[in-house]
Design an enzyme around this catalytic site. Structure first.
Site, short mmCIF file in Angstrom:
data_model
loop_
_atom_site.label_atom_id
_atom_site.label_comp_id
_atom_site.label_asym_id
_atom_site.label_seq_id
_atom_site.Cartn_x
_atom_site.Cartn_y
_atom_site.Cartn_z
N ASP A 35 0.03 -6.21 1.09
CA ASP A 35 -0.18 -5.32 2.23
C ASP A 35 -0.67 -6.15 3.40
OD1 ASP A 35 -0.87 -3.38 4.08
OD2 ASP A 35 -1.99 -2.14 2.65
N HIS A 55 2.60 4.73 5.33
CA HIS A 55 2.36 3.29 5.29
C HIS A 55 3.33 2.71 4.27
CE1 HIS A 55 0.42 -0.47 5.85
NE2 HIS A 55 -0.11 -0.52 4.64
N CYS A 113 5.23 -1.40 9.80
CA CYS A 113 5.06 -1.78 8.40
C CYS A 113 6.36 -1.74 7.61
CB CYS A 113 3.98 -0.93 7.72
SG CYS A 113 4.26 0.85 7.81
#
Length: 195
Positions: free
Chosen positions: A88, A72, A36
């Site tokens: 996202d 994250h 990520c």
């Protein structure tokens, strides 16, 4: 981003009225599962290259806690309207997602979480993130040097000064790394529209 020319019209159709998405729909974005921090770096790179929005309106948002048990990374657009947006790539929520919807759906209350596991965020402006972030992906290798998850196909991201500084971004110690560290309630109060 992807090789094919992205269709921003599709993104606009999915976006809230009056908001022009800064990025193509999910399938048009560079994405590697379990990376990520690099996915968001690539989103920032795309925004810089397209030059449709000022890069200073975007932030890499590292979500973690003092124990650094998990993390994250998402992209925040501090838009000029009355609503900010989260991008996202690892959620079923809209892309982009109005921040109030994201807060409601993605964050559960921290009140039932032990204090050392309560979430914090590190906000790093996109232009700073592009200049400072580096990862040699060593955190994704096991003790034998094998990949735990396949890496992105493009070369590792590095700067003139660093080959690996991911820990400084994941750290929720405000004295370390770049950007600013906020508690989850501070983040919600500062960037949600119900402030």
């Amino acid at each position: 981003m992807a090789q094919a020319e992205p269709d921003l019209a599709d993104a606009a159709a999915a976006a809230p009225a009056g908001y022009d998405p800064a990025l193509p729909p999910r399938p048009g974005c560079v994405y590697t599962g379990c990376y990520c921090e690099e996915n968001v770096w690539k989103l920032c790179e795309y925004i810089r290259n397209q030059n449709l929005y000022p890069l200073e309106e975007f932030y890499a948002v590292f979500i973690s806690n003092d124990r650094r048990m998990d993390y994250h990374v998402v992209l925040l657009h501090v838009a000029s309207g009355d609503q900010n947006f989260i991008y996202d790539l690892d959620t079923l929520l809209p892309f982009p997602c109005p921040i109030d919807t994201y807060i409601e759906k993605a964050f559960k209350s921290d009140s039932v979480i032990h204090p050392e596991f309560q979430r914090k965020v590190r906000l790093v402006r996109a232009d700073v993130y592009l200049k400072t972030f580096a990862s040699d992906r060593s955190h994704m290798k096991d003790a034998s040097g094998n990949w735990q998850k396949p890496p992105p196909l493009y070369p590792c991201i590095e700067t003139a000064d660093f080959k690996m500084n991911l820990d400084d971004f994941i750290s929720m110690n405000p004295d370390v790394g770049w950007g600013s560290v906020l508690s989850l309630p501070e983040f919600v109060q500062g960037f949600g529209s119900q402030n």
